[in-house]
Motif scaffolding. Structure first.
Motif: not given
Ligand code: 16G
Ligand code: ZN
Length: 529
Positions: A322-328, A366-374, A376-385
Motif C-alpha cells: 500500500e502506497i500513500a502520499v502525505v501532504q499539507t 510505503i509513505g511518500v511525504y512532501f511539503e509543498a516547500n520541498g 520530504g522523503t519516503v518511508l518504507f515499513s520493515e515488512a515492505a523492505q
C-alpha cells in the motif's frame, strides 16, 4: 551531587537574559543568534537526559535553516533519527524559559517526571551549519553535555539530514549504514550509481544539473559528494558560499516564495536546476522556458514523480504494497487531484510541520511525504523492505529487475528526514531511468495559480484551525467569511493558519487564474483583521 554542582557552575557561564521567553516550535528554537547561548547550553543538558532515558544516542543540530544569517536555532534528534517527541518538546520549552536561579529545579523536575537513572551513560551527536554564530553556539551545547557527564561526538559542519542519519546509524548498530560523513556518501552514491545503470543512452546533457547551494552547508557537501558520483551526474554549483550571503536572494525558500530563480546563478533556458535551503533539508527544481517563463517544480511535483515511479515498480515486481502520499493544506489542488484521480494513490493531509507528515507516512507500507516547500522523503515499513529484499532473491527477469530497482531506491533515500542531497539523487535517477526531461515531468499536471500572504495581527493565537488546518474554527464567523469569498471564484480554495515560526497569520489561496488567486488571498487577509 557533584554532577549538579557542575551544572550550576557552567550554567552561570551561559546566563539567560532575564524575562526572555522562547518556545520549542515546529523547527525547534529559532531566533536571533545573540539570544541563544543559554538555550544551547540547556539543550546540551536536555539531550543528555534524553540519551539517559532512551539508552541511545541523541542528536543536537545547530541551525536556523532558511532564516537569515543573523539567526540561529537548535533541534533535538531522537534515536531513530526522527524529531524529538512532543512531551520532550514541552520539557525543552520549560528548561529554556527557567530563570537563571531555577535551572537546577527545572532539570530535576524532568529527571523526576521521567524517572531518569542518572548513572546511565549518555551519548550526544552534535552538528552545525555554516553560520558564523554556529561555532560558539555548538560549544555551548558541548558544555551542557559535559556538565551532566555525557559523552559527545562533534561532527562539525554537516547538513541537518546528515546528522539525523548519523544518529540512526549509531542506534541501529550500523544496520542503516556507517555513522560517518564518508559512510553517508558511500551508501547514497552507491545506490544512485546502481540505479543509473538502468538508464539507457543517457547523454552528457541529460546528466547535467545546476545546483543553488544557498551559500550554505549544502554547497560544501555537494562539493564533497561530487567525487563519489563517478561522473553519472555533472553538477554546476552556484551560490557556494564563496561570495554571497547565506539564504540571501537564493535557496529553496526564496525560490518557492518568490516564484523566481535565485540570484547568483546562470539559468539557461530549458536547463534543469534545483535549490537547497540553508541546512539542505529542502529541495525544489525549476527551469525557464524559451519565452523566459519560470516553471517551479515544488514538493508536490516531487512527490508525484516519486510515487509514480514507485507505483510502476510495484506493478512490475508484482508486489502488493500500500502506497500513500502525505501532504499539507499547502499542496496545490491539482496535485491532490492528479494523485487521487489519475494515479489512484491514497492521499492524506496533515498539519504543517515535518513531524506530522512523518508520523502519518509511517502508517503505510510505503509513505511518500512532501511539503509543498520541498521538505520530504519516503518511508518504507520493515515488512515492505523485507518483501522487496526477498523478491530480489526469489524472482527472475522483469520482476527481479523491478525488485532490484526498488531495493536501490530504498537505499538512495534518507528515511530519517527530508534530505536535499538524497532527494536530488533519487530525482536525478528517476529522470534518467525514465528518460524524462524536466519539461515532461512538469507536464504531469498543471498547477493551479496560487498566492501566499502573511498578515500581522495583534494576537495570532485567536485563530484556531481544524481538519489539518483547512478550516478556521475560531474566531467565530471567520470560516463563513472565507467560504463566501471562495465561492466567488472558479476552482478556488483558501485557508488561514497562525505561523509556527513567525508572529504572523499565513493566508493561502488558489483559483483558476492568477488574478483570482491574488484577489482571493487579498480579500481573505482583510477578513482576518
Ligand atoms: C518549519 C517546519 C516546516 C514547515 C515550516 C512552516 C520542520 C523541520 N520544519 O520550518 O516543515 O513547513 O516550519 O512554517 O518541521 P510556518 O509555521 O511559519 O508557516
Ligand atoms: Zn531547512
Amino acid at each position: 551531587m557533584a554532577q549538579f554542582q557542575d551544572v550550576s557552575k557552567q550554567s552561570a557561564l551561559h546566563p539567560k537574559p532575564a524575562g526572555l521567553v522562547l518556545q520549542y516550535g515546529t523547527a525547534g528554537f529559532r531566533t536571533n543568534a545573540k539570544l541563544l547561548d543559554h538555550i544551547m547550553f540547556r539543550m546540551g543538558l536536555l539531550a543528555t537526559l534524553r540519551s539517559k532515558k532512551t539508552n541511545a544516542t541523541i542528536g543536537v543540530m545547530v541551525t536556523a535553516s532558511h532564516n537569515p544569517e543573523e539567526d540561529n536555532g537548535v533541534k533535538l534528534v531522537d534515536p531513530m533519527g526522527e524529531m524529538v517527541t512532543p512531551t520532550w518538546e514541552g520539557y525543552a520549552t520549560q528548561l529554556a524559559n527557567a530563570e537563571q536561579e531555577d535551572v537546577l529545579a527545572a532539570l530535576k523536575e524532568i529527571i523526576e517526571k521521567e524517572a531518569i537513572n542518572m548513572s546511565q551513560e549518555a551519548d550526544v551527536f552534535i552538528g552545525k551549519d555554516t553560520r558564523s554564530s554556529s561555532e560558539s553556539l555548538s560549544k555551548a551545547v558541548l558544555d551542557g553535555v559535559s556538565a551532566l557527564g555525557g559523552h559527545n561526538k562533534d561532527y562539525g559542519l554537516v547538513t541537518t539530514p546528515q546528522l539525523h542519519y548519523m544518529v540512526r546509524c549509531q542506534n541501529t548498530q550500523g544496520k542503516y549504514g556507517e555513522a560517518t560523513v564518508e559512510g553517508y556518501y558511500t551508501k547514497f552514491c552507491h545506490a544512485f550509481i546502481q540505479l543509473t545503470k538502468n538508464a539507457s543512452n543517457c547523454t552528457d546533457d541529460q546528466k547535467h544539473l545546476s545546483v543553488d547551494g544557498a551559500n550554505g552547508i549544502g554547497a560544501l557537501k555537494v562539493r564533497e559528494l561530487e567525487s563519489h558520483l563517478k561522473k553519472e551526474l555533472h553538477i554546476s554549483l552556484f551560490n557556494d558560499g564563496s561570495a554571497g550571503k547565506l539564504n540571501h536572494q537564493c535557496g529553496a525558500d526564496f525560490v518557492k516564495v518568490q516564484q523566481n530563480p535565485p540570484t547568483g546563478m546562470t539559468v539557461n533556458s530549458g536547463e534543469r536546476c534545483c535549490s537547497f535551503d540553508g541546512d539542505a533539508d529542502r529541495i525544489v527544481y525549476y527551469y525557464t522556458d524559451s519565452e523566459g517563463h519560470f516553471h517551479l517544480l515544488d514538493g508536490d511535483k516531487i512527490a508525484t514523480l516519486i510515487s509514480t515511479f514507485l507505483k510502476e515498480l510495484l506493478t512490475q515486481a508484482g508486489l502488493d504494497l500500500e502506497i500513500a502520499v502525505v501532504q499539507t493544506a499547502y499542496a496545490n489542488g491539482s496535485s491532490t487531484n492528479y494523485l487521487e484521480e489519475t494515479m489512484k494513490v491514497i492521499v492524506r493531509c496533515t498539519k504543517t510541520g515535518v513531524k506530522h507528515l512523518h508520523h502519518a507516512a509511517q502508517e503505510f507500507d510505503i509513505g511518500v511525504y512532501f511539503e509543498a516547500n520541498g521538505h520530504g522523503t519516503v518511508l518504507f515499513s520493515e515488512a515492505a523492505q523485507e518483501k522487496v529484499q526477498q523478491l530480489t532473491e526469489d524472482s527472475s527477469g522483469e520482476r527481479k529487475r523491478a525488485a532490484l530497482l526498488l531495493q536501490n531506491t530504498i537505499d538512495v533515500i534518507n528515511q530519517t528526514v527530508g534530505d536535499a542531497i538524497s532527494d536530488m539523487l533519487l530525482i536525478e535517477a528517476i529522470l534518467a531511468i525514465k528518460g524524462m526531461t524536466i519539461q515532461q515531468w512538469d507536464a504531469m499536471y498543471e498547477d493551479l495559480p496560487s498566492r501566499q500572504l502573511k498578515v500581522k495581527v495583534s494576537d495570532r493565537r485567536v485563530i484556531d484551525t481544524a481538519d489539518a488546518e483547512r478550516r478556521a474554527v475560531s474566531p467565530a464567523g471567520l470560516q463563513e467569511a472565507i467560504g463566501a469569498l471562495v465561492r466567488k471564484y472558479g476552482r478556488a480554495r483558501s485557508f488561514v493558519r497562525p505561523s509556527g515560526t513567525e508572529d504572523v497569520v499565513r493566508v493561502y489561496a488558489e483559483a483558476d487564474t492568477q488574478e483570482s488567486a491574488d484577489a482571493l488571498a487579498h480579500e481573505v487577509s482583510l477578513a482576518v483583521y
